[in-house]
Design a protein around this motif. Sequence first.
Motif, PDB file in Angstrom:
ATOM      1  N   GLU A  33       0.842  -1.323   0.123  1.00  0.00           N
ATOM      2  CA  GLU A  33      -0.156   0.023  -0.093  1.00  0.00           C
ATOM      3  C   GLU A  33       0.687   1.323  -0.132  1.00  0.00           C
ATOM      4  O   GLU A  33       2.144   1.220   0.432  1.00  0.00           O
ATOM      5  N   VAL A  34       0.312   2.439  -0.612  1.00  0.00           N
ATOM      6  CA  VAL A  34       0.906   3.537  -0.621  1.00  0.00           C
ATOM      7  C   VAL A  34      -0.062   4.689   0.359  1.00  0.00           C
ATOM      8  O   VAL A  34      -1.318   4.555  -0.078  1.00  0.00           O
ATOM      9  N   LEU A  35       0.466   5.399   1.225  1.00  0.00           N
ATOM     10  CA  LEU A  35      -0.407   6.230   1.752  1.00  0.00           C
ATOM     11  C   LEU A  35       0.197   7.646   1.881  1.00  0.00           C
ATOM     12  O   LEU A  35       1.369   7.854   2.078  1.00  0.00           O
ATOM     13  N   ILE A  36      -0.497   8.688   1.582  1.00  0.00           N
ATOM     14  CA  ILE A  36      -0.332  10.266   1.597  1.00  0.00           C
ATOM     15  C   ILE A  36      -0.863  10.731   2.548  1.00  0.00           C
ATOM     16  O   ILE A  36      -2.138  10.754   2.634  1.00  0.00           O
ATOM     17  N   LEU A  37      -0.174  11.407   3.841  1.00  0.00           N
ATOM     18  CA  LEU A  37      -0.731  12.160   4.887  1.00  0.00           C
ATOM     19  C   LEU A  37      -0.502  13.510   4.722  1.00  0.00           C
ATOM     20  O   LEU A  37       0.376  13.975   4.437  1.00  0.00           O
ATOM     21  N   ASN A  38      -1.916  14.422   4.974  1.00  0.00           N
ATOM     22  CA  ASN A  38      -1.724  16.010   5.016  1.00  0.00           C
ATOM     23  C   ASN A  38      -1.921  16.225   6.370  1.00  0.00           C
ATOM     24  O   ASN A  38      -3.090  16.203   6.899  1.00  0.00           O
ATOM     25  N   THR A  39      -0.858  16.771   7.087  1.00  0.00           N
ATOM     26  CA  THR A  39      -0.938  17.154   8.510  1.00  0.00           C
ATOM     27  C   THR A  39      -1.430  18.558   8.772  1.00  0.00           C
ATOM     28  O   THR A  39      -1.497  18.967   9.773  1.00  0.00           O
ATOM     29  N   GLU A  40      -1.827  19.301   7.677  1.00  0.00           N
ATOM     30  CA  GLU A  40      -1.720  20.698   7.724  1.00  0.00           C
ATOM     31  C   GLU A  40      -0.642  21.209   8.645  1.00  0.00           C
ATOM     32  O   GLU A  40      -1.280  22.327   9.369  1.00  0.00           O
ATOM     33  N   GLY A  41       0.538  21.368   8.160  1.00  0.00           N
ATOM     34  CA  GLY A  41       1.459  22.169   8.877  1.00  0.00           C
ATOM     35  C   GLY A  41       1.844  21.415  10.314  1.00  0.00           C
ATOM     36  O   GLY A  41       2.844  21.964  10.802  1.00  0.00           O
ATOM     37  N   ARG A  42       1.158  20.342  11.023  1.00  0.00           N
ATOM     38  CA  ARG A  42       1.375  19.740  11.993  1.00  0.00           C
ATOM     39  C   ARG A  42       2.808  18.642  11.890  1.00  0.00           C
ATOM     40  O   ARG A  42       3.037  18.500  10.850  1.00  0.00           O
ATOM     41  N   THR A  43       3.106  18.145  12.868  1.00  0.00           N
ATOM     42  CA  THR A  43       4.276  17.229  12.975  1.00  0.00           C
ATOM     43  C   THR A  43       3.865  15.817  13.044  1.00  0.00           C
ATOM     44  O   THR A  43       2.806  15.625  13.468  1.00  0.00           O
ATOM     45  N   ALA A  44       4.499  15.203  12.058  1.00  0.00           N
ATOM     46  CA  ALA A  44       4.279  13.521  11.938  1.00  0.00           C
ATOM     47  C   ALA A  44       5.427  13.149  11.690  1.00  0.00           C
ATOM     48  O   ALA A  44       6.278  13.426  10.809  1.00  0.00           O
ATOM     49  N   SER A  45       5.760  11.733  12.518  1.00  0.00           N
ATOM     50  CA  SER A  45       7.187  11.045  12.226  1.00  0.00           C
ATOM     51  C   SER A  45       6.688   9.942  11.227  1.00  0.00           C
ATOM     52  O   SER A  45       6.235   9.069  11.469  1.00  0.00           O
ATOM     53  N   GLN A  46       7.141  10.119  10.018  1.00  0.00           N
ATOM     54  CA  GLN A  46       7.190   9.550   8.872  1.00  0.00           C
ATOM     55  C   GLN A  46       7.669   7.818   9.390  1.00  0.00           C
ATOM     56  O   GLN A  46       6.790   6.756   8.998  1.00  0.00           O
ATOM     57  N   THR A  66       2.758  14.992   4.023  1.00  0.00           N
ATOM     58  CA  THR A  66       2.813  16.244   3.527  1.00  0.00           C
ATOM     59  C   THR A  66       2.315  17.365   4.272  1.00  0.00           C
ATOM     60  O   THR A  66       1.650  17.035   5.632  1.00  0.00           O
ATOM     61  N   ASP A  67       2.475  18.618   4.135  1.00  0.00           N
ATOM     62  CA  ASP A  67       2.072  19.880   4.883  1.00  0.00           C
ATOM     63  C   ASP A  67       0.572  20.429   4.675  1.00  0.00           C
ATOM     64  O   ASP A  67       0.286  21.106   5.390  1.00  0.00           O
ATOM     65  N   ASN A  68       0.179  20.075   3.367  1.00  0.00           N
ATOM     66  CA  ASN A  68      -1.281  20.738   2.858  1.00  0.00           C
ATOM     67  C   ASN A  68      -1.706  19.886   1.737  1.00  0.00           C
ATOM     68  O   ASN A  68      -0.953  18.835   1.397  1.00  0.00           O
ATOM     69  N   GLU A  69      -2.787  20.180   1.384  1.00  0.00           N
ATOM     70  CA  GLU A  69      -3.668  19.426   0.653  1.00  0.00           C
ATOM     71  C   GLU A  69      -2.977  19.562  -0.825  1.00  0.00           C
ATOM     72  O   GLU A  69      -2.961  18.651  -1.531  1.00  0.00           O
ATOM     73  N   GLU A  70      -2.503  20.639  -1.202  1.00  0.00           N
ATOM     74  CA  GLU A  70      -1.821  20.833  -2.484  1.00  0.00           C
ATOM     75  C   GLU A  70      -0.668  19.846  -2.719  1.00  0.00           C
ATOM     76  O   GLU A  70      -0.408  18.883  -3.662  1.00  0.00           O
ATOM     77  N   GLU A  71       0.152  19.971  -1.645  1.00  0.00           N
ATOM     78  CA  GLU A  71       1.246  19.028  -1.664  1.00  0.00           C
ATOM     79  C   GLU A  71       0.927  17.508  -1.659  1.00  0.00           C
ATOM     80  O   GLU A  71       1.541  16.525  -2.330  1.00  0.00           O
ATOM     81  N   LEU A  72      -0.243  17.030  -0.794  1.00  0.00           N
ATOM     82  CA  LEU A  72      -0.800  15.751  -1.106  1.00  0.00           C
ATOM     83  C   LEU A  72      -1.328  15.448  -2.586  1.00  0.00           C
ATOM     84  O   LEU A  72      -0.806  14.400  -2.933  1.00  0.00           O
ATOM     85  N   LEU A  73      -2.070  16.242  -3.148  1.00  0.00           N
ATOM     86  CA  LEU A  73      -2.474  16.033  -4.464  1.00  0.00           C
ATOM     87  C   LEU A  73      -1.410  15.910  -5.639  1.00  0.00           C
ATOM     88  O   LEU A  73      -1.258  15.084  -6.197  1.00  0.00           O
ATOM     89  N   THR A  74      -0.213  16.623  -5.251  1.00  0.00           N
ATOM     90  CA  THR A  74       0.951  16.668  -6.451  1.00  0.00           C
ATOM     91  C   THR A  74       1.886  15.354  -6.064  1.00  0.00           C
ATOM     92  O   THR A  74       1.997  14.699  -7.129  1.00  0.00           O
ATOM     93  N   ASN A  75       1.698  14.745  -4.906  1.00  0.00           N
ATOM     94  CA  ASN A  75       2.388  13.497  -4.640  1.00  0.00           C
ATOM     95  C   ASN A  75       1.580  12.431  -4.994  1.00  0.00           C
ATOM     96  O   ASN A  75       2.074  11.506  -5.658  1.00  0.00           O
ATOM     97  N   LEU A  76       0.032  12.527  -4.927  1.00  0.00           N
ATOM     98  CA  LEU A  76      -0.605  11.586  -5.685  1.00  0.00           C
ATOM     99  C   LEU A  76      -0.720  11.644  -7.092  1.00  0.00           C
ATOM    100  O   LEU A  76      -0.700  10.346  -7.628  1.00  0.00           O
ATOM    101  N   ALA A  77      -0.299  12.670  -7.780  1.00  0.00           N
ATOM    102  CA  ALA A  77      -0.374  12.773  -9.117  1.00  0.00           C
ATOM    103  C   ALA A  77       0.944  12.003  -9.620  1.00  0.00           C
ATOM    104  O   ALA A  77       0.847  11.257 -10.391  1.00  0.00           O
ATOM    105  N   GLN A  78       2.178  12.306  -8.986  1.00  0.00           N
ATOM    106  CA  GLN A  78       3.213  11.730  -9.200  1.00  0.00           C
ATOM    107  C   GLN A  78       3.141  10.320  -9.210  1.00  0.00           C
ATOM    108  O   GLN A  78       3.758   9.760  -9.966  1.00  0.00           O
ATOM    109  N   ILE A  79       2.732   9.673  -7.830  1.00  0.00           N
ATOM    110  CA  ILE A  79       2.668   8.365  -7.741  1.00  0.00           C
ATOM    111  C   ILE A  79       1.655   7.530  -8.741  1.00  0.00           C
ATOM    112  O   ILE A  79       2.033   6.507  -9.345  1.00  0.00           O
ATOM    113  N   ALA A  80       0.679   8.217  -8.990  1.00  0.00           N
ATOM    114  CA  ALA A  80      -0.252   7.675  -9.850  1.00  0.00           C
ATOM    115  C   ALA A  80       0.363   7.489 -11.465  1.00  0.00           C
ATOM    116  O   ALA A  80       0.014   6.522 -12.077  1.00  0.00           O
ATOM    117  N   HIS A  81       0.990   8.797 -11.611  1.00  0.00           N
ATOM    118  CA  HIS A  81       1.409   8.689 -13.325  1.00  0.00           C
ATOM    119  C   HIS A  81       2.560   7.552 -13.433  1.00  0.00           C
ATOM    120  O   HIS A  81       2.892   7.021 -14.430  1.00  0.00           O
TER     121      HIS A  81
END
Length: 215
Positions: A33-46, A66-81
């Motif tokens: 599985e691949v998971l992408i997390l948006n923390t909205e600028g908060r801290t998370a230990s990958q 990721t830190d925000n929704e835009e970054e999550l979506l950008t990563n999702l697009a890169q992974i999907a492509h």
Amino acid sequence: MGDLSPIAFDIETSGLDSDAVVTVAGLAHELGEVLILNTEGRTASQQKLERVLTESSGGRIELTVTDNEEELLTNLAQIAHSRLDEENHYLTAYHGETWNGGFDLPFVRTACVTHNVDWPFRNIAYADMLDVVDRFDTDDKNDLVGVYKELIGNNSCDPFEDSQSAVRAFEQGDWKDLLLHNLADIQRTRELAVLAGMYVPQSDFRMKNLDPPGD
């Protein structure tokens, strides 16, 4: 279904209001599985989260924080492509997008427009499991958890009873349980797709191509 292997997709969001954002996007494939997390600028230990999630993974878990929704979506697009191969895979979700509605894909589509991010799912076939599982007798159950319990019934890593709990987990920064909830949903969806591929006629999968016509 046929020679195509299902890749299950599911998102979590911060709610249903107009300002809600995607908090997790997950993909389950034959190797893990691949998971992408948006923390909205908060801290998370990958690394710590990956170690916890590995215990419940169907193979190899990959987590991106990721830190925000835009970054999550950008990563999702890169992974999907890079990962979704139209010759070998089809995308699936449970009530992700049906002929008269759905949640996950419309939500992602609007979020991509908001942030001017490329549509992630180009030139890939899609079949919604909500449309397919009605070929089984599920004792009038039509939600993902209910259908899964009726047809497969394996134990799940899901810590929640409902999706509203995932909204609260995001608000409280409970990343582990939020991610486990998404992990459980993509695993359940993929297992249902594999089962359906063994018993349901190909014509009943109602495949469509997600590539926009302007490409």
